[in-house]
Design a protein around this motif. Structure first.
Motif, PDB file in Angstrom:
ATOM      1  N   LYS A  21      16.003  27.657 -56.287  1.00 56.10           N
ATOM      2  CA  LYS A  21      14.863  27.132 -57.018  1.00 56.10           C
ATOM      3  C   LYS A  21      14.329  25.974 -56.201  1.00 56.10           C
ATOM      4  O   LYS A  21      15.036  24.990 -55.967  1.00 56.10           O
ATOM      5  CB  LYS A  21      15.336  26.636 -58.391  1.00 56.10           C
ATOM      6  CG  LYS A  21      14.422  27.093 -59.511  1.00 56.10           C
ATOM      7  CD  LYS A  21      14.958  26.606 -60.820  1.00 56.10           C
ATOM      8  CE  LYS A  21      14.517  27.509 -61.956  1.00 56.10           C
ATOM      9  NZ  LYS A  21      15.238  27.165 -63.171  1.00 56.10           N
ATOM     10  N   SER A  22      13.113  26.107 -55.740  1.00 57.67           N
ATOM     11  CA  SER A  22      12.585  25.051 -54.877  1.00 57.67           C
ATOM     12  C   SER A  22      11.476  24.291 -55.583  1.00 57.67           C
ATOM     13  O   SER A  22      10.690  24.852 -56.331  1.00 57.67           O
ATOM     14  CB  SER A  22      12.056  25.658 -53.581  1.00 57.67           C
ATOM     15  OG  SER A  22      11.076  26.615 -53.856  1.00 57.67           O
ATOM     16  N   LYS A  23      11.462  22.988 -55.347  1.00 54.92           N
ATOM     17  CA  LYS A  23      10.424  22.130 -55.935  1.00 54.92           C
ATOM     18  C   LYS A  23       9.867  21.244 -54.834  1.00 54.92           C
ATOM     19  O   LYS A  23      10.570  20.908 -53.883  1.00 54.92           O
ATOM     20  CB  LYS A  23      11.035  21.259 -57.030  1.00 54.92           C
ATOM     21  CG  LYS A  23      10.794  21.806 -58.427  1.00 54.92           C
ATOM     22  CD  LYS A  23      11.205  20.777 -59.444  1.00 54.92           C
ATOM     23  CE  LYS A  23      12.532  21.137 -60.080  1.00 54.92           C
ATOM     24  NZ  LYS A  23      13.150  20.069 -60.830  1.00 54.92           N
ATOM     25  N   PHE A  24       8.625  20.886 -55.005  1.00 55.07           N
ATOM     26  CA  PHE A  24       8.020  20.013 -54.011  1.00 55.07           C
ATOM     27  C   PHE A  24       7.207  18.952 -54.741  1.00 55.07           C
ATOM     28  O   PHE A  24       6.124  19.220 -55.248  1.00 55.07           O
ATOM     29  CB  PHE A  24       7.133  20.832 -53.075  1.00 55.07           C
ATOM     30  CG  PHE A  24       6.683  20.074 -51.871  1.00 55.07           C
ATOM     31  CD1 PHE A  24       7.594  19.664 -50.909  1.00 55.07           C
ATOM     32  CD2 PHE A  24       5.351  19.767 -51.686  1.00 55.07           C
ATOM     33  CE1 PHE A  24       7.186  18.964 -49.792  1.00 55.07           C
ATOM     34  CE2 PHE A  24       4.941  19.070 -50.566  1.00 55.07           C
ATOM     35  CZ  PHE A  24       5.854  18.673 -49.621  1.00 55.07           C
ATOM     36  N   ILE A  25       7.802  17.763 -54.876  1.00 56.43           N
ATOM     37  CA  ILE A  25       7.138  16.705 -55.636  1.00 56.43           C
ATOM     38  C   ILE A  25       6.968  15.489 -54.737  1.00 56.43           C
ATOM     39  O   ILE A  25       7.918  15.075 -54.054  1.00 56.43           O
ATOM     40  CB  ILE A  25       7.983  16.305 -56.875  1.00 56.43           C
ATOM     41  CG1 ILE A  25       8.321  17.561 -57.672  1.00 56.43           C
ATOM     42  CG2 ILE A  25       7.234  15.305 -57.743  1.00 56.43           C
ATOM     43  CD1 ILE A  25       9.453  17.389 -58.634  1.00 56.43           C
ATOM     44  N   ASN A  26       5.787  14.920 -54.776  1.00 56.70           N
ATOM     45  CA  ASN A  26       5.504  13.699 -54.009  1.00 56.70           C
ATOM     46  C   ASN A  26       5.952  13.808 -52.557  1.00 56.70           C
ATOM     47  O   ASN A  26       6.675  12.953 -52.039  1.00 56.70           O
ATOM     48  CB  ASN A  26       6.204  12.485 -54.655  1.00 56.70           C
ATOM     49  CG  ASN A  26       5.520  12.107 -55.945  1.00 56.70           C
ATOM     50  OD1 ASN A  26       4.336  12.425 -56.130  1.00 56.70           O
ATOM     51  ND2 ASN A  26       6.250  11.464 -56.827  1.00 56.70           N
ATOM     52  N   GLU A  27       5.546  14.883 -51.921  1.00 56.39           N
ATOM     53  CA  GLU A  27       5.852  15.054 -50.501  1.00 56.39           C
ATOM     54  C   GLU A  27       7.349  15.114 -50.213  1.00 56.39           C
ATOM     55  O   GLU A  27       7.765  14.865 -49.095  1.00 56.39           O
ATOM     56  CB  GLU A  27       5.226  13.921 -49.661  1.00 56.39           C
ATOM     57  CG  GLU A  27       3.710  13.863 -49.719  1.00 56.39           C
ATOM     58  CD  GLU A  27       3.051  14.988 -48.951  1.00 56.39           C
ATOM     59  OE1 GLU A  27       3.185  15.007 -47.731  1.00 56.39           O
ATOM     60  OE2 GLU A  27       2.420  15.862 -49.588  1.00 56.39           O
ATOM     61  N   LYS A  28       8.136  15.360 -51.246  1.00 59.87           N
ATOM     62  CA  LYS A  28       9.567  15.468 -51.010  1.00 59.87           C
ATOM     63  C   LYS A  28      10.054  16.816 -51.531  1.00 59.87           C
ATOM     64  O   LYS A  28       9.616  17.280 -52.583  1.00 59.87           O
ATOM     65  CB  LYS A  28      10.300  14.322 -51.711  1.00 59.87           C
ATOM     66  CG  LYS A  28      11.719  14.139 -51.221  1.00 59.87           C
ATOM     67  CD  LYS A  28      12.307  12.865 -51.800  1.00 59.87           C
ATOM     68  CE  LYS A  28      13.684  12.517 -51.319  1.00 59.87           C
ATOM     69  NZ  LYS A  28      14.742  13.393 -51.390  1.00 59.87           N
ATOM     70  N   ALA A  29      10.938  17.422 -50.769  1.00 64.20           N
ATOM     71  CA  ALA A  29      11.405  18.756 -51.133  1.00 64.20           C
ATOM     72  C   ALA A  29      12.731  18.669 -51.879  1.00 64.20           C
ATOM     73  O   ALA A  29      13.618  17.912 -51.505  1.00 64.20           O
ATOM     74  CB  ALA A  29      11.557  19.598 -49.879  1.00 64.20           C
ATOM     75  N   TYR A  30      12.825  19.425 -52.969  1.00 68.65           N
ATOM     76  CA  TYR A  30      14.065  19.519 -53.735  1.00 68.65           C
ATOM     77  C   TYR A  30      14.468  20.978 -53.783  1.00 68.65           C
ATOM     78  O   TYR A  30      13.622  21.847 -53.990  1.00 68.65           O
ATOM     79  CB  TYR A  30      13.858  19.016 -55.156  1.00 68.65           C
ATOM     80  CG  TYR A  30      13.465  17.566 -55.246  1.00 68.65           C
ATOM     81  CD1 TYR A  30      14.446  16.581 -55.406  1.00 68.65           C
ATOM     82  CD2 TYR A  30      12.138  17.183 -55.174  1.00 68.65           C
ATOM     83  CE1 TYR A  30      14.087  15.253 -55.486  1.00 68.65           C
ATOM     84  CE2 TYR A  30      11.768  15.865 -55.249  1.00 68.65           C
ATOM     85  CZ  TYR A  30      12.752  14.892 -55.409  1.00 68.65           C
ATOM     86  OH  TYR A  30      12.403  13.581 -55.483  1.00 68.65           O
ATOM     87  N   LEU A  31      15.747  21.219 -53.625  1.00 74.92           N
ATOM     88  CA  LEU A  31      16.203  22.596 -53.710  1.00 74.92           C
ATOM     89  C   LEU A  31      17.480  22.682 -54.535  1.00 74.92           C
ATOM     90  O   LEU A  31      18.394  21.894 -54.373  1.00 74.92           O
ATOM     91  CB  LEU A  31      16.460  23.166 -52.303  1.00 74.92           C
ATOM     92  CG  LEU A  31      16.761  24.652 -52.260  1.00 74.92           C
ATOM     93  CD1 LEU A  31      15.513  25.458 -52.569  1.00 74.92           C
ATOM     94  CD2 LEU A  31      17.302  25.061 -50.910  1.00 74.92           C
ATOM     95  N   LYS A  32      17.453  23.653 -55.438  1.00 76.03           N
ATOM     96  CA  LYS A  32      18.629  23.894 -56.260  1.00 76.03           C
ATOM     97  C   LYS A  32      19.104  25.288 -55.917  1.00 76.03           C
ATOM     98  O   LYS A  32      18.363  26.265 -56.104  1.00 76.03           O
ATOM     99  CB  LYS A  32      18.216  23.820 -57.729  1.00 76.03           C
ATOM    100  CG  LYS A  32      19.298  23.332 -58.632  1.00 76.03           C
ATOM    101  CD  LYS A  32      18.712  23.155 -60.020  1.00 76.03           C
ATOM    102  CE  LYS A  32      19.781  22.827 -61.024  1.00 76.03           C
ATOM    103  NZ  LYS A  32      19.203  22.683 -62.355  1.00 76.03           N
TER     104      LYS A  32
END
Lengths: 356, 353
Positions: free
Chosen positions: A252-263
């Motif tokens: 599950k990938s997220k991209f918030i405020n120019e920062k990448a998060y991955l679960k």
């Protein structure tokens, strides 16, 4: 008139006979040598090539290793070719072994050269030799493998391949040179003590250059992450060992405020092979989850520091980051990516014995 | 007799031969993202053109393009047929030169170029001299031999696909309109449909069936571009001269005795390209025959081939081939737009009278 027509046909047909000698510079198969393994090392400003050639003799196949040097690969092959009684044809090359020193310096030109000339099949496997490549090839020559294809079978999925070995071909390495978001891991080999080769782990390649190294346990996780089937692998925990029956990956990938998060969630289906002491199903499960998570996190920090995206995480952000910025994926986003890795182990069965 | 089957087969084969080599490269070079947009534009163009063309031709039953234009007037005939002839000649020269270079790059690296060109031209000239029925019959035979193989290999090519490379899917800037590669890609889109206007006196066909046959080409157009992109990613695919061929090279099929399936694919496509060249050659000779009725067609064929061969030899390298492709593009757009529309217009006018 009729005889004239016949004559014309006869002349035409006799012209066709001139094509019987087939293509230009055609060399019969018995005048060619077809190396299976190519080894490349770097001398001062020259490449040194090792070609392992299987040669049939008296019912069995013997292995021959020839060497040559040159400023470029093709020059070196040419030199070998002139010194041999038959011409060298790289068409059936299956494995290319680079010396570690060369890999650290960068293999970009060599890999591009292989793709350009079409002499070498893009499907050929790539490996890195951790030892002195001279020794490596002389050991291979001595080995009593009758086929001369031992190293090839080592990588064959239906032969000697194990899930701890990364599988990477020439075209994948080439892709990593140009791709914005994907790198590769190349298996690293050493001369084995009792076996032909010994696997050390994998080299992390960033754009054709070796930047980091992971061990074979981490390679297993890497393979699982890429949904390469890890069936049959025996994983030793504190409480015993298990057989991995199946693995599945969810991201599950997220991209918030120019920062990448991955679960990411790794689902493993295992069956118990051995236990030590009085391990229970629960303890095996939780220990294994803990072990794999910490192992993965350790590997991931290492990878992030080297900015090599062998897991291909950038692939998940292709639709989230515009192409212009995707170019800087490795340096801008990947190194700052925050990863949440979870392992879920399902014990499918405990074998013949009852475990509680 | 209704020969729709032969015509449809020929239509598919000639287009397949044009699609798989240069088209992927041109589309990939024309834009960085959203490749489906140029593909769709090309396809729309293709369908609009052939529908107009077929509709126009249906007003003139059993008449070919030459007779249609001559029936309207000599001036009209010259105005439309001279550029068309020039276009055909250029296409033959380009196809032979480019494809012999492709053969040389991809598998016969040691064979001299003139030999490959001579071979391609010889086969095509022989076929063309035997007439259009022979070409179409050969087409059906070749289709039976090679089309299953092509389809099998085509299906296997999805093996190394990574769907993430599909993104980014939208191109907001439409930069490909200013890129010459996009216009060169019309070589595949509009290079092979004109023959439909030359065959009615010899072979009759149904309009609907041609259009259905053309539908079969849609996946070929799309996948020929997307398979290399999905296998390598745009950044890597744009470094390759023949992206689809290299993408095929990565396919692993252990159960097949042969190591490289690419070779079969290429060989089949080369036979298709021979058919294509012979068809264009035959069309050129048809027009030339009207201009010089006193010469025998066989004589015309041989002189034409000989001069084409010499012209092919005059193009020295790949960069020049690409330049000639670009020159040819202007002529192609003229032919692609002017001929269908003019036929449609004259047909409508005839109907009113």
């Amino acid at each position: 008139m009729r005889t004239f027509k016949k004559l014309r046909v006869i002349i035409l047909i006799s012209f066709l006979a001139s094509t019987l000698c087939a293509c230009w510079d055609n060399k019969d198969i018995n005048h060619r040598v077809l190396p299976v393994v190519l080894g490349i090392s770097l001398l001062k400003d020259e490449y040194k090539l090792f070609l392992q050639i299987p040669q049939p003799s008296q019912g069995t196949i013997k292995t021959k290793v020839v060497m040559g040097t040159g400023k470029t690969i093709s020059q070196a092959v040419d030199k070998i070719s002139t010194n041999m009684e038959s011409s060298v044809d790289l068409l059936h090359l299956k494995v290319i072994v680079f010396e570690k020193k060369l890999a650290q310096k960068g293999m970009k030109d060599l890999i591009s050269g292989f793709m350009r000339s079409r002499d070498v099949s893009p499907k050929a496997m790539v490996a890195i030799c951790d030892d002195d490549i001279n020794l490596f090839f002389s050991k291979m020559k001595q080995s009593s493998e009758p086929q001369g294809t031992a190293l090839l079978e080592y990588f064959e999925k239906n032969a000697g391949w194990n899930p701890q070995i990364a599988l990477t071909s020439v075209w994948e390495t080439y892709r990593s040179i140009h791709s914005y978001t994907q790198d590769v891991a190349i298996p690293m080999l050493k001369i084995g003590k009792s076996t032909l080769v010994e696997q050390v782990g994998s080299a992390v390649i960033k754009q054709g250059k070796m930047v980091e190294q992971i061990n074979s346990d981490e390679t297993l996780l890497f393979n699982a992450f890429n949904d390469e089937s890890t069936n049959g692998k025996i994983e030793v925990t504190h409480d015993g060992s298990v057989l991995i029956l199946g693995n599945k990956m969810k991201h599950k990938s997220k991209f918030i405020n120019e920062k990448a998060y991955l679960k990411s969630k790794l689902k493993l289906k295992v069956s118990i092979l051995e236990t030590t002491g009085n391990a229970t199903l629960e303890s095996i499960k939780s220990d294994m989850e803990k072990l794999l998570t910490s192992r993965f996190n350790k590997m991931f920090t290492k990878l992030q520091n080297s900015e090599a995206d062998i897991l291909g995480l950038g692939q998940f952000y292709r639709k989230k980051i515009p192409r212009k910025e995707l170019k800087n994926w490795r340096s801008e986003y990947y190194s700052k990516l925050s990863m949440d890795f979870q392992v879920q182990v399902d014990i499918q069965n405990g074998g013949n014995l009852i475990t509680r | 007799m209704d020969r729709s089957f032969q015509v449809v087969i020929m239509y598919i084969l000639t287009h397949l031969s044009l699609i798989f080599f240069l088209y992927p490269r041109n589309i990939i070079a024309s834009t960085d993202e959203g490749h489906w947009i140029p593909i769709i534009i090309g396809l729309l163009f293709h369908f609009v053109t052939i529908t107009t063309y077929l509709k126009g031709l249906s007003y003139f039953p059993k008449k070919d393009l030459i007779n249609i234009y001559l029936g309207i007037g000599k001036g009209v005939a010259i105005f439309f047929l001279i550029p068309t002839t020039l276009y055909f000649l250029m296409i033959i020269i380009l196809t032979i030169r480019a494809y012999s270079e492709i053969i040389s790059i991809v598998f016969l690296s040691k064979t001299p170029l003139w030999a490959i060109m001579a071979f391609l031209l010889f086969m095509s000239t022989y076929l063309a001299s035997k007439g259009v029925e022979a070409i179409f019959r050969t087409g059906v035979l070749i289709a039976f031999l090679f089309l299953p193989l092509i389809i099998l290999i085509f299906c296997s090519s999805v093996q190394n696909v990574d769907w993430h490379y599909l993104f980014p899917i939208v191109d907001k800037e439409f930069t490909f309109f200013t890129n010459s590669s996009f216009y060169v890609s019309f070589f595949a889109v509009g290079g092979g449909f004109l023959f439909l206007g030359f065959i009615p006196p010899f072979l009759s066909y149904q309009r609907k069936k041609i259009l259905i046959g053309a539908l079969f080409l849609i996946p070929c157009f799309v996948l020929s571009v997307y398979i290399p992109i999905l296998t390598f990613g745009q950044a890597t695919a744009s470094t390759l001269l023949f992206p689809f061929v290299v993408a095929l090279d990565t396919v692993e099929m252990d159960w097949l005795i042969f190591d490289r399936v690419t070779m079969f694919f290429l060989m089949s496509l080369i036979t298709f390209i021979m058919l294509y060249i012979s068809l264009v050659l035959w069309k050129t000779i048809r027009i030339a025959n009207v201009c010089f009725p006193s010469f025998k067609p066989t004589f015309l064929t041989i002189t034409l081939s000989a001069s084409i061969f010499i012209l092919c030899l005059l193009i020295p390298n790949w960069n020049d081939i690409e330049r000639v492709f670009l020159w040819n593009t202007y002529l192609r757009f003229y032919v692609m737009v002017a001929i269908p529309i003019s036929v449609f217009y004259f047909g409508k006018r005839l109907r009113k009278e």
